[in-house]
Scaffold this active site. Structure first.
Site, mmCIF file in Angstrom:
data_model
loop_
_atom_site.group_PDB
_atom_site.id
_atom_site.type_symbol
_atom_site.label_atom_id
_atom_site.label_comp_id
_atom_site.label_asym_id
_atom_site.label_seq_id
_atom_site.Cartn_x
_atom_site.Cartn_y
_atom_site.Cartn_z
ATOM 1 N N HIS A 1 0.814 -1.223 0.000
ATOM 2 C CA HIS A 1 0.000 0.000 0.000
ATOM 3 C C HIS A 1 0.842 1.266 0.000
ATOM 4 O O HIS A 1 1.923 1.327 0.581
ATOM 5 C CB HIS A 1 -1.024 0.008 1.143
ATOM 6 N N ASP B 1 -0.418 4.443 0.882
ATOM 7 C CA ASP B 1 -0.699 5.459 1.910
ATOM 8 C C ASP B 1 0.052 5.158 3.201
ATOM 9 O O ASP B 1 0.498 4.021 3.442
ATOM 10 C CB ASP B 1 -2.218 5.593 2.170
ATOM 11 N N ASP C 1 6.443 0.637 6.378
ATOM 12 C CA ASP C 1 4.983 0.423 6.322
ATOM 13 C C ASP C 1 4.380 1.448 5.368
ATOM 14 O O ASP C 1 3.878 2.445 5.791
ATOM 15 C CB ASP C 1 4.387 0.564 7.739
ATOM 16 N N GLU D 1 -5.115 1.700 2.574
ATOM 17 C CA GLU D 1 -5.039 0.560 3.512
ATOM 18 C C GLU D 1 -5.163 1.020 4.956
ATOM 19 O O GLU D 1 -5.760 0.346 5.786
ATOM 20 C CB GLU D 1 -3.709 -0.192 3.311
ATOM 21 N N GLU D 2 -4.569 2.181 5.264
ATOM 22 C CA GLU D 2 -4.560 2.637 6.659
ATOM 23 C C GLU D 2 -5.937 3.115 7.119
ATOM 24 O O GLU D 2 -6.134 3.433 8.289
ATOM 25 C CB GLU D 2 -3.520 3.755 6.856
ATOM 26 N N ASP E 1 1.117 -10.208 0.980
ATOM 27 C CA ASP E 1 0.952 -8.791 1.350
ATOM 28 C C ASP E 1 1.982 -8.451 2.427
ATOM 29 O O ASP E 1 2.703 -9.320 2.933
ATOM 30 C CB ASP E 1 -0.484 -8.575 1.863
ATOM 31 N N HIS F 1 4.083 3.066 12.860
ATOM 32 C CA HIS F 1 3.114 4.117 13.229
ATOM 33 C C HIS F 1 3.682 5.024 14.327
ATOM 34 O O HIS F 1 2.937 5.784 14.934
ATOM 35 C CB HIS F 1 1.766 3.538 13.686
HETATM 36 C C1 LIG Z 1 7.967 -14.961 18.173
HETATM 37 C C2 LIG Z 1 8.039 -13.539 17.855
HETATM 38 C C3 LIG Z 1 6.845 -12.764 18.162
HETATM 39 C C4 LIG Z 1 6.885 -11.407 17.530
HETATM 40 C C5 LIG Z 1 5.623 -10.782 17.571
HETATM 41 C C6 LIG Z 1 5.163 -9.674 16.749
HETATM 42 C C7 LIG Z 1 6.013 -8.952 15.898
HETATM 43 C C8 LIG Z 1 5.373 -7.851 15.140
HETATM 44 C C9 LIG Z 1 6.155 -7.557 13.935
HETATM 45 C C10 LIG Z 1 5.788 -6.745 13.001
HETATM 46 C C11 LIG Z 1 4.503 -6.070 13.032
HETATM 47 C C12 LIG Z 1 4.359 -5.236 11.880
HETATM 48 C C13 LIG Z 1 2.981 -5.109 11.402
HETATM 49 C C14 LIG Z 1 3.067 -4.511 10.021
HETATM 50 C C15 LIG Z 1 1.787 -4.429 9.335
HETATM 51 C C16 LIG Z 1 1.162 -3.084 9.546
HETATM 52 C C17 LIG Z 1 -0.146 -3.017 8.888
HETATM 53 C C18 LIG Z 1 -0.984 -1.882 9.403
HETATM 54 O O1 LIG Z 1 -0.525 -0.907 9.939
HETATM 55 N N1 LIG Z 1 -2.296 -2.018 9.235
HETATM 56 C C19 LIG Z 1 -3.259 -1.123 9.777
HETATM 57 C C20 LIG Z 1 -3.771 -1.593 11.088
HETATM 58 O O2 LIG Z 1 -3.596 -2.735 11.488
HETATM 59 O O3 LIG Z 1 -4.417 -0.762 11.764
HETATM 60 ZN ZN LIG Z 2 0.840 -1.253 6.362
HETATM 61 ZN ZN LIG Z 3 0.265 0.812 8.970
#
Ligand SMILES: CCCCCCCC/C=C\CCCCCCCC(=O)NCC(=O)O
Ligand SMILES: [Zn+2]
Ligand SMILES: [Zn+2]
Length: 481
Positions: free
Chosen positions: A106, A108, A139, A173-174, A200, A446
């Site tokens: 994404h 944004d 991100d 997406e956000e 994704d 974020h």
């Molecule tokens: C055994 C290890 C455990 C680790 C646990 C978690 C690690 C988290 C790692 C990365 C997280 C990143 C998330 C990235 C996706 C972000 C998508 C987003 O911002 N979407 C919007 C929303 O969810 O509100």
């Molecule tokens: Zn994201």
């Molecule tokens: Zn995000």
């Protein structure tokens, strides 16, 4: 609960399709970095569902066309704008009989304020000690630019895919993806498209985040948590602040919110895909943890209490409670007539929205506090991660091609992604981008000082470069017995 060790069986000889060696010349490295920096400098911010930086989205469209000339001129690639600012690319494979796959990312980003403590302005893409700083660097502009950059370089080198694939770049997406991902899905559905797998954004390469695990691990999100948001509100008669009642609307609401924070949702370690994560990683733990890891079933409560000690690993083992907005009061000498708070829950795979709502009601347990359901969805289905699952094994091989030192394991994505809208197009949806995630990095998502190392961005381009070529195999190799 019983835990078992999972060590994937060795796959046999891979069909040789990766004929273009994953290599970047110094000129290519310079170019890809310039392109990435400009992408980060465009503030494609989603402020709210009704407020996005449209000028920036238009500028981003022009950037893509300018820096990826091969992608936009190749006869193999069809480009369509969807929902005004999202992009759908169809890359035609030579063998129409092979089921297509799809890569998502994404454009944004969430807002960023330099005054929150950034070491560099959040839309500067400034380089500090080998890292590029800026909102969107992890991100998710690293994937947007990484995917197209990989395709650009492959096309430059004469690549013709065998298997058709799609690239979907969402612009909202956000803020839930209704105009971008949802419209792309509807368009593909209207064309009767079915996808072999979808990849994704999502989990990353974890390095040094879990005590005792001394090797890096690439966690492929085979599902993502559900989500619900509730509004809590309290109404009381307004009045003069010189004669206050014992409890104000703010006080009543604050107590309810504090109860929710204090009484966390149950620790459900072992009841969702996080169980498979530890089963796959158990044999990688250092000697002092071996005893625990080789008796996971015996020590699961010890391990789960260690995991709940850190915000990122805690998110792995339970439904999380996040109080994100709190509004009340009009004047310092007027008792507030109304107070409201919004609480966002990310739902563990083994729970439902309804179960979480029931727990909220029983924890708040105060008739003066109105609890309203704002929105929500259950955790996503769990995609397959077997030895013979095409998408999972292709992603795994591509990680191993570029990061040979990394163990690949299934995981649960703790945040949500555009891919949740794709469930009708494919049963096998994965959430992963190979950015390195080290201690302290959780606060960059974020948060402040979002950044990526230049080397890591190059690795990401090479990862997609390999993924596109690896996906061209007709079948996975047979398993060695
Ligand atoms: C055994 C290890 C455990 C680790 C646990 C978690 C690690 C988290 C790692 C990365 C997280 C990143 C998330 C990235 C996706 C972000 C998508 C987003 O911002 N979407 C919007 C929303 O969810 O509100
Ligand atoms: Zn994201
Ligand atoms: Zn995000």
């Amino acid at each position: 609960r019983t835990f078992t060790f999972k060590v994937n069986r060795e796959l046999g000889q891979w069909e040789n399709t990766s004929t273009i060696y994953p290599y970047l010349s110094p000129e290519q490295k310079e170019k890809l970095l310039d392109n990435f920096k400009v992408a980060v400098q465009i503030p494609t911010v989603s402020f709210s569902e009704s407020d996005q930086n449209i000028t920036a989205l238009q500028e981003f469209d022009l950037l893509l066309r300018r820096v990826f000339p091969k992608v936009f001129s190749s006869s193999l690639v069809r480009h369509e704008v969807v929902g005004n600012y999202s992009h759908l690319f169809t890359v035609a494979g030579a063998d129409a009989g092979l089921e297509p796959y799809m890569l998502l990312a994404h454009i944004d980003v969430v807002p960023a304020n330099e005054a929150d403590g950034w070491d560099a302005p959040p839309f500067s893409a400034q380089e500090i000690d080998g890292f590029i700083y800026g909102r969107g660097t992890i991100d998710n502009k690293q994937s947007v630019m990484g995917i197209l950059q990989a395709l650009e370089y492959l096309l430059e080198r004469g690549y013709t895919p065998r298997r058709t694939f799609y690239i979907g770049l969402g612009h909202d997406e956000e803020i839930n993806g209704e105009e971008g991902a949802v419209k792309i899905v509807n368009l593909l559905k209207s064309r009767g498209v079915k996808l072999l797998y979808v990849l994704d954004e999502g989990l990353t390469i974890m390095d040094g985040v879990v005590d005792g695990l001394n090797e890096p691990a690439a966690l492929i999100g085979v599902s993502e948590k559900g989500q619900t948001t509730v509004k809590l509100s309290v109404s009381t008669p307004p009045g003069h602040s010189s004669m206050p009642p014992r409890e104000s609307s703010i006080g009543i609401l604050a107590s309810a919110v504090a109860r929710l924070e204090k009484n966390r949702m149950p620790n459900l370690f072992g009841h969702g895909p996080e169980r498979a994560t530890f089963e796959h990683l158990a044999h990688k733990f250092g000697w002092s943890y071996r005893m625990i890891m080789s008796n996971l079933w015996l020590f699961s409560s010890l391990l789960s209490s260690v995991l709940e000690g850190q915000p990122d690993t805690n998110a792995f083992v339970r439904t999380t409670t996040a109080v994100t907005m709190f509004n009340s009061g009009v004047k310092i000498n007027v008792m507030p007539a109304y107070a409201e708070a919004f609480v966002n829950f990310r739902i563990h795979s083994s729970q439902t929205v309804q179960e979480v709502l029931n727990l909220i009601e029983s924890t708040v347990s105060d008739k003066r506090v109105k609890v309203e359901f704002i929105n929500g969805f259950d955790p996503l289905p769990i995609s397959s991660y077997e030895d013979d699952t095409f998408g999972y094994q292709i992603i795994k091989k591509s990680v191993q091609d570029i990061f040979p030192q990394v163990t690949v394991t299934p995981g649960i994505c703790v945040a949500n992604t555009d891919s949740r809208h794709y469930t009708q197009l494919s049963p096998d949806i994965y959430r992963f981008a190979p950015s390195w995630y080290k201690p302290g990095d959780s606060a960059r998502f974020h948060g402040v000082n979002e950044r990526i190392s230049i080397q890591n961005y190059e690795e990401i381009v090479l990862f997609y470069f390999q993924l596109m070529q690896n996906s061209d195999v007709r079948n996975l190799p047979t398993l060695r017995s």
